[in-house]
Write a protein that holds these residues in place. Structure first.
Motif, PDB file in Angstrom:
ATOM      1  N   HIS A 105       1.151  -1.674   0.014  1.00 17.83           N
ATOM      2  CA  HIS A 105       0.098  -0.365   0.157  1.00 17.83           C
ATOM      3  C   HIS A 105       1.072   1.021  -0.524  1.00 17.83           C
ATOM      4  CE1 HIS A 105      -3.016  -2.985   1.383  1.00 17.83           C
ATOM      5  NE2 HIS A 105      -3.551  -2.271   0.980  1.00 17.83           N
ATOM      6  N   PRO A 106       0.311   2.311  -0.314  1.00 14.93           N
ATOM      7  CA  PRO A 106       0.960   3.356  -0.371  1.00 14.93           C
ATOM      8  C   PRO A 106       1.876   4.128   0.812  1.00 14.93           C
ATOM      9  CG  PRO A 106      -0.932   4.137  -1.113  1.00 14.93           C
ATOM     10  CD  PRO A 106      -1.311   2.682  -1.003  1.00 14.93           C
ATOM     11  N   HIS A 107       1.589   3.346   1.804  1.00 17.84           N
ATOM     12  CA  HIS A 107       2.015   4.006   3.725  1.00 17.84           C
ATOM     13  C   HIS A 107       3.575   2.587   3.585  1.00 17.84           C
ATOM     14  CE1 HIS A 107      -0.278   0.966   4.919  1.00 17.84           C
ATOM     15  NE2 HIS A 107       0.104   0.417   5.924  1.00 17.84           N
ATOM     16  N   GLU A 108       3.600   2.337   2.635  1.00 18.84           N
ATOM     17  CA  GLU A 108       4.872   1.062   2.809  1.00 18.84           C
ATOM     18  C   GLU A 108       5.383   1.934   1.572  1.00 18.84           C
ATOM     19  OE1 GLU A 108       2.609  -2.938   4.372  1.00 18.84           O
ATOM     20  OE2 GLU A 108       2.034  -2.436   2.622  1.00 18.84           O
ATOM     21  N   LEU A 109       5.172   2.315   1.238  1.00 21.52           N
ATOM     22  CA  LEU A 109       6.527   3.013   0.228  1.00 21.52           C
ATOM     23  C   LEU A 109       7.238   4.092   0.719  1.00 21.52           C
ATOM     24  CD1 LEU A 109       4.110   2.661  -3.075  1.00 21.52           C
ATOM     25  CD2 LEU A 109       5.631   0.579  -1.917  1.00 21.52           C
ATOM     26  N   SER A 110       8.199   3.807  -0.048  1.00 14.95           N
ATOM     27  CA  SER A 110       9.785   5.044   0.253  1.00 14.95           C
ATOM     28  C   SER A 110       8.894   6.384  -0.971  1.00 14.95           C
ATOM     29  CB  SER A 110      10.541   3.962   0.246  1.00 14.95           C
ATOM     30  OG  SER A 110      10.703   4.758  -1.250  1.00 14.95           O
ATOM     31  N   GLY A 111       9.602   7.136  -1.116  1.00 15.32           N
ATOM     32  CA  GLY A 111       9.065   8.564  -1.448  1.00 15.32           C
ATOM     33  C   GLY A 111       9.745   8.215  -3.137  1.00 15.32           C
ATOM     34  N   GLY A 112      11.069   7.425  -2.479  1.00 13.76           N
ATOM     35  CA  GLY A 112      11.025   6.998  -4.259  1.00 13.76           C
ATOM     36  C   GLY A 112      10.647   5.927  -5.148  1.00 13.76           C
ATOM     37  N   LEU A 113      10.032   5.176  -4.095  1.00 13.15           N
ATOM     38  CA  LEU A 113       8.862   4.131  -4.666  1.00 13.15           C
ATOM     39  C   LEU A 113       7.640   4.782  -5.202  1.00 13.15           C
ATOM     40  CD1 LEU A 113       9.098   0.709  -2.422  1.00 13.15           C
ATOM     41  CD2 LEU A 113      10.291   0.580  -4.755  1.00 13.15           C
ATOM     42  N   ALA A 114       7.148   5.521  -4.452  1.00  8.27           N
ATOM     43  CA  ALA A 114       5.491   6.206  -4.813  1.00  8.27           C
ATOM     44  C   ALA A 114       6.266   6.553  -6.486  1.00  8.27           C
ATOM     45  CB  ALA A 114       5.635   6.907  -3.994  1.00  8.27           C
ATOM     46  N   GLN A 115       7.213   7.132  -6.588  1.00 10.73           N
ATOM     47  CA  GLN A 115       7.732   8.556  -7.491  1.00 10.73           C
ATOM     48  C   GLN A 115       7.623   7.572  -8.617  1.00 10.73           C
ATOM     49  OE1 GLN A 115       8.703  11.744  -7.435  1.00 10.73           O
ATOM     50  NE2 GLN A 115       7.761  11.423  -9.267  1.00 10.73           N
ATOM     51  N   ARG A 116       8.148   6.066  -8.450  1.00 11.98           N
ATOM     52  CA  ARG A 116       7.897   5.207  -9.601  1.00 11.98           C
ATOM     53  C   ARG A 116       7.148   4.918  -9.797  1.00 11.98           C
ATOM     54  NH1 ARG A 116      12.655   0.785  -8.029  1.00 11.98           N
ATOM     55  NH2 ARG A 116      12.587   2.491  -6.075  1.00 11.98           N
TER      56      ARG A 116
END
Length: 303
Positions: A136-147
């Motif tokens: 889920h989004p809250h489990e992602l780093s900023g870089g992963l969310a960007q990708r």
């Protein structure tokens, strides 16, 4: 604004982007770059107004109604890599769910297995790791969310891609991968890219032309090779941006940008400019892609 104040966040902007071309829009934070992108997609806040024309083919984006924007433009004609990707992801949905839904809505792919494969292929294009797709989004780093946001923007194969800080939060290897993938998208000859960025190294790698924005106006529009190489930028602000880079002079531009609600009548950059004269009390006209009373003379134009 409160007190019936009005602020011109973006003023007199004029540019075009052709299929097969990347235009990099650069400038300090708060100068109006993201507001411009929001206007093109009809995503401005309710208290904002836009005037003029923004044409994608025969469609005027600024005159289009919400139904047209939602069903025809967003995702289909224009793909968006948002500046704050984590805020654009639904918190209770996994990345895989986001991608599969987008594939189903924007493409002709049908069937559970085919949709799943297309979603995984989109993730791979953006270097999003397959073993994170069910997070889920809250489990992602900023870089992963960007990708994840980049993968979603590429699904619809849109004619125009708006990438707002697409390399934020990425390490250099992933920046290189993202820039390469965006450039590949443009090099098909069928797509255009407007990339908003503070990463001038990425802009140098990907852009065909560069637009420099300051205090809501485009002050220079130039060929990227000439801008980053010789003869270099002509506007003093543009030169200051390049001179501030660590691999160049590493010299900051003195002072701070003006508040958009308190702009001077003349050149907004004049208080920070070493070339300013009394003539700068008047607003400069844009001539040959440059809005400045005292531009740096190009070496190839010197007699």
């Amino acid at each position: 604004m409160p007190g019936a104040r009005r602020i011109a966040a973006v003023t007199d902007v004029r540019f075009d982007v052709a299929a097969g071309e990347c235009l990099a829009l650069i400038g300090e934070s708060g100068c109006g770059k993201s507001v411009l992108a929001s206007a093109l997609l009809g995503l401005l806040p309710a208290n904002a107004q836009a005037a003029g024309e923004a044409r994608l083919g025969d469609l005027d984006l600024l005159a289009a109604d919400e139904r047209t924007l939602a069903r025809t433009v967003r995702g289909r004609l224009i793909g968006l890599v948002p500046q704050s990707p984590a805020a654009h992801l639904t918190p209770v949905r996994t990345v895989r769910s986001h991608l599969e839904e987008t594939v189903g809505a924007l493409t002709g792919v049908r069937g559970r297995a085919a949709v799943r494969h297309a979603a995984e292929a989109a993730a791979e294009r953006a270097a999003f790791p397959a073993d994170h797709l069910d997070r889920h989004p809250h489990e992602l780093s900023g870089g992963l969310a960007q990708r994840a946001a980049t993968a979603l923007a590429l699904v619809g194969d849109a004619r125009l891609l708006l990438a707002d800080e697409p390399t934020t939060g990425l390490d250099r290897d992933l920046v290189d991968h993202t820039v390469t993938e965006l450039r590949r998208h443009v090099d098909t000859g069928q797509h255009a890219l407007l990339m908003i960025t503070h990463d001038l190294a990425a802009a140098e790698r990907i852009a065909d032309r560069v637009a420099v924005m300051y205090a809501g106006r485009i002050v220079e529009l130039a060929d990227a090779k000439a801008f980053f190489g010789a003869p270099g930028p002509r506007h003093p602000y543009s030169r200051g941006l390049l001179d501030a880079l660590p691999d160049r002079a590493f010299t900051p531009i003195p002072g701070l940008p003006p508040e958009l609600g308190d702009l001077p009548d003349g050149c907004a950059f004049a208080p920070r400019c070493e070339r300013a004269t009394d003539a700068c009390a008047a607003l400069p006209r844009t001539t040959d892609g440059i809005a400045c009373h005292h531009p740096h003379v190009r070496e190839d134009l010197r007699a």
